[in-house]
Motif scaffolding. Structure first.
Motif, short mmCIF file in Angstrom:
data_model
loop_
_atom_site.label_atom_id
_atom_site.label_comp_id
_atom_site.label_asym_id
_atom_site.label_seq_id
_atom_site.Cartn_x
_atom_site.Cartn_y
_atom_site.Cartn_z
N LEU A 1 0.75 -0.97 0.00
CA LEU A 1 -0.07 0.04 0.02
C LEU A 1 0.88 1.44 -0.07
N ILE A 2 1.75 1.28 0.94
CA ILE A 2 2.63 2.45 1.13
C ILE A 2 3.72 2.79 -0.35
N ILE A 3 4.05 1.65 -1.08
CA ILE A 3 5.06 1.73 -1.99
C ILE A 3 4.27 2.04 -3.14
N SER A 4 3.00 1.55 -3.32
CA SER A 4 2.19 1.64 -4.46
C SER A 4 1.20 2.91 -4.43
N GLY A 5 1.09 3.47 -3.51
CA GLY A 5 0.30 4.56 -3.66
C GLY A 5 -1.23 4.34 -3.81
N GLY A 6 -1.30 2.97 -4.01
CA GLY A 6 -2.84 2.53 -4.17
C GLY A 6 -3.59 2.99 -5.30
N VAL A 7 -3.16 3.27 -6.48
CA VAL A 7 -4.02 3.89 -7.50
C VAL A 7 -4.94 3.03 -8.11
N ALA B 1 -5.48 -6.82 -4.80
CA ALA B 1 -6.62 -7.26 -3.98
C ALA B 1 -6.81 -6.70 -2.85
N THR B 2 -5.73 -6.76 -1.76
CA THR B 2 -5.96 -6.29 -0.53
C THR B 2 -6.15 -4.72 -0.49
N SER B 3 -5.48 -4.05 -1.35
CA SER B 3 -5.68 -2.51 -1.31
C SER B 3 -7.04 -2.45 -1.66
N PHE B 4 -7.52 -3.03 -2.60
CA PHE B 4 -8.99 -2.80 -3.08
C PHE B 4 -9.65 -2.90 -1.90
N VAL B 5 -9.73 -3.95 -1.20
CA VAL B 5 -10.64 -4.33 0.10
C VAL B 5 -10.62 -3.12 0.88
N TYR B 6 -9.27 -2.55 1.18
CA TYR B 6 -9.04 -1.30 2.24
C TYR B 6 -9.82 -0.05 1.41
N ARG B 7 -9.68 0.04 0.19
CA ARG B 7 -10.37 1.26 -0.48
C ARG B 7 -11.99 1.06 -0.42
N ALA B 8 -12.39 -0.08 -0.79
CA ALA B 8 -13.90 -0.35 -0.63
C ALA B 8 -14.53 -0.01 0.64
N LEU B 9 -13.45 -0.40 1.83
CA LEU B 9 -14.07 -0.21 2.98
C LEU B 9 -14.27 1.31 3.40
N GLU B 10 -13.22 1.86 2.81
CA GLU B 10 -13.23 3.69 3.05
C GLU B 10 -14.34 4.21 2.39
N ASP B 11 -14.73 3.71 1.08
CA ASP B 11 -15.67 4.21 0.35
C ASP B 11 -17.09 3.60 0.53
N ARG B 12 -17.19 2.96 1.71
CA ARG B 12 -18.36 2.40 2.09
C ARG B 12 -18.98 1.32 1.08
N ASP B 13 -18.28 0.76 0.17
CA ASP B 13 -18.56 -0.22 -0.82
C ASP B 13 -18.45 -1.62 0.12
N ASP B 14 -19.45 -1.86 0.94
CA ASP B 14 -19.19 -3.19 1.75
C ASP B 14 -19.32 -4.24 0.99
N LEU B 15 -20.34 -4.27 -0.06
CA LEU B 15 -20.34 -5.75 -0.96
C LEU B 15 -18.95 -5.97 -1.61
N GLY B 16 -18.53 -4.81 -2.31
CA GLY B 16 -17.19 -5.03 -2.95
C GLY B 16 -16.26 -5.47 -2.08
N ALA B 17 -16.13 -4.97 -0.89
CA ALA B 17 -15.02 -5.46 0.24
C ALA B 17 -15.29 -6.67 0.43
N HIS B 18 -16.40 -7.25 0.95
CA HIS B 18 -16.55 -8.32 1.45
C HIS B 18 -16.46 -9.53 0.26
#
Lengths: 247, 280
Positions: free
Chosen positions: B212-218, B225-242
């Motif tokens: 996450l740190i070295i990629s910037g997570g764009v 996939a793990t960064s996606f789950v993190y972003r989805a949680l931040e964006d309240r996209d619960d279904l995507g994260a789960h």
């Protein structure tokens, strides 16, 4: 490739001189984060030492239906991404979940509270003590324990006087390893703890926050402290295991 | 080991089972419930999204690179550690475990200090024309680093145990070192190596902090996939994260199953060659 990190972190952490280094760590937010991390890891290590020994004892000495499944479940935290582990706890205990709501109405807040950090740490370090104690316990002859019982010792006395002394080095090194692992835990905590400065912000999350806000010097200062503690603990574990070999 | 059924014994079993289930099985079940609560179609629809596709593809690439590099370099390191005696061997042995002791967040920080905008090695990298930070090479470097010890730690004890007798015999019979390695050494270490690779893959799938740190997570570019789950949680996209989390857990469980099989195979192999130290 591996010795480099320490040098890099030391260079960046000390880039502003010793003064800036101390100031970064003495900041109330940094101090609270470090203290919270050490406390949570210590509580986790204590619980882990107790429950891990109990679980290993049950796995080695007893035969019961579901024993193999229990054995598999213990390794699962090694395989599950830690971020997903945190997500699981939010789904179970978060404000949107039935269990989380009923706990909250009972006055027990887990998610976004310090308790959630300990819970995360217990999850990710579940195998440490169990897997350290298990082989030692298996080597131990159950006849010794049996003999103590025949001589009139209660179950608890037999365990405390016969089994526990043999297991102590393994329990200690398992607990210390889990402690060292817990200091750097990030993925699970960052989604569960809420990361409120001075309340639920841990040292690793602090490092992340400082990097994100463009303050690598403070991040490196904290990183240097974490690495130092981790290494000191590992040296201690190494000393224990050497002693065990000699014994 | 037949014993009377003591109440104490039943209580201990109950405590251990309850503890492990409450900590692992119940949260896992909650995640599954969350992912499928809105129905199978909505769950499946998540995997048709382009950002999910690219995140999963990037994770697969990370796993591939980490496994390839660590299989080759890890086996070589294990070989050097067990077969050669040289000054600094104990030091090298200790250094191999360093990635276990360093937080992934710190690994990310170090890589950023080395290859970031004002990084120490950035001039060299740009002279070579490679972008490392905020691009896949940096992420692959991070993943490879955190998974470095697994293959070494699984292969080294096996190499130690099999000794050098068979290798020496092959040399005496005129086999070249390369032929000896592939025909004699590799078959003996294969289960240990496979076990190390499974651990590497499992850890690489789940790596989050360093990447996450070295990629910037764009999103869609440097998001695993793990960064996606993190972003989805931040964006309240619960279904995507789960949903993506369930996919990750499934992969982990499959790998864990493979490791369980490998463990058995390895014990079987040990028994048939009569090597001791096998735990039954």
């Amino acid at each position: 490739m591996v010795a480099l990190p320490v040098a890099v972190v030391a260079r960046s952490g000390l880039s502003g001189g010793i003064d800036a280094f101390v100031r970064a760590l003495w900041h109330p937010v940094a101090r609270a984060a470090l203290l919270l991390t050490l406390e949570s890891a210590a509580v986790m290590a204590l619980v882990n030492a107790f429950m891990g020994t109990l679980t290993a004892y049950v796995l080695v000495r007893y035969r019961f239906p579901g024993r193999r499944l229990l054995n598999l479940l213990i390794d699962l935290p090694f395989a599950i991404p830690t971020l997903v582990a945190g997500l699981m706890l939010v789904v179970l205990l978060g404000p949107g979940a039935p269990l989380g709501r009923s706990l909250e109405s009972a006055g027990l807040r887990v998610v976004y509270a310090p308790a959630s950090i300990v819970l995360c740490l217990l999850f990710v370090t579940l195998p440490f003590v169990v897997r350290a104690v298990e082989p030692v316990l298996r080597e131990l002859d159950p006849a010794e324990e049996e003999a103590a019982r025949t001589l009139g010792a209660s179950d608890i006395t037999a365990f405390r006087r016969v089994v526990l002394p043999a297991l102590t080095p393994a329990i200690l090194s398992g607990a210390l390893l889990s402690f060292s692992r817990a200091l750097g835990e990030f993925g699970s905590i960052v989604v569960v703890a809420g990361n409120i400065p001075r309340r639920t912000l841990t040292a690793a999350v602090f490092v992340f926050g400082e990097v994100e806000s463009g303050n690598p010097q403070a991040a490196s200062a904290m990183a240097l402290v974490l690495i130092t503690i981790s290494f000191a603990v590992l040296v201690l574990v190494d000393a224990f295991s050497r002693k065990r070999v000699h014994a | 080991m037949r014993r009377r059924l003591r109440p104490g014994r039943v209580a201990l079993i109950a405590i251990a089972v309850t503890y492990v289930c409450a900590l692992v099985a119940v949260p896992a079940a909650a995640l599954l419930h969350g992912a499928f609560a809105e129905g199978l179609t909505r769950f499946a629809a998540v995997f048709t999204r382009p950002d999910v596709h690219s995140a999963l593809a990037l994770t697969a690439l990370m796993v591939l690179v980490a496994v390839l590099v660590n299989t080759i370099l890890g086996t070589a390191t294990a070989w050097v550690l067990t077969r050669d005696r040289f000054r600094g061997r104990a030091l090298l042995n200790g250094l191999v475990d360093v990635p276990f002791a360093i937080s992934p967040v710190i690994v990310g920080l170090v890589l950023l200090e080395l290859f970031g905008r004002k990084g120490l090695l950035t001039p060299f990298a740009s002279a070579l024309g490679v972008q490392i930070a905020f691009a896949w090479p940096g992420m692959a470097l991070a993943t490879t680093f955190v998974t470095l010890p697994f293959v070494v730690r699984e292969v080294a004890p096996v190499l130690e145990e099999i000794g050098t007798d068979q290798e020496s015999a092959a040399y005496t019979l005129g086999a070249s070192p390369l032929v000896t390695f592939f025909r004699v050494t590799l078959p003996s270490i294969r289960w240990g190596l496979a076990y190390g690779i499974s651990l590497t893959a499992a850890r690489a799938i789940g790596e989050f902090g360093a990447v996450l740190i070295i990629s910037g997570g764009v999103a869609g570019r440097t998001e695993t996939a793990t960064s996606f789950v993190y972003r989805a949680l931040e964006d309240r996209d619960d279904l995507g994260a789960h949903a993506v989390a369930v996919a990750l857990v499934t992969a982990s469980v499959i790998l864990l199953g493979a490791m369980e099989v490998l463990k058995r195979r390895r014990l079987g192999a040990d028994r048939s060659t009569g090597a001791d130290g096998a735990e039954v």
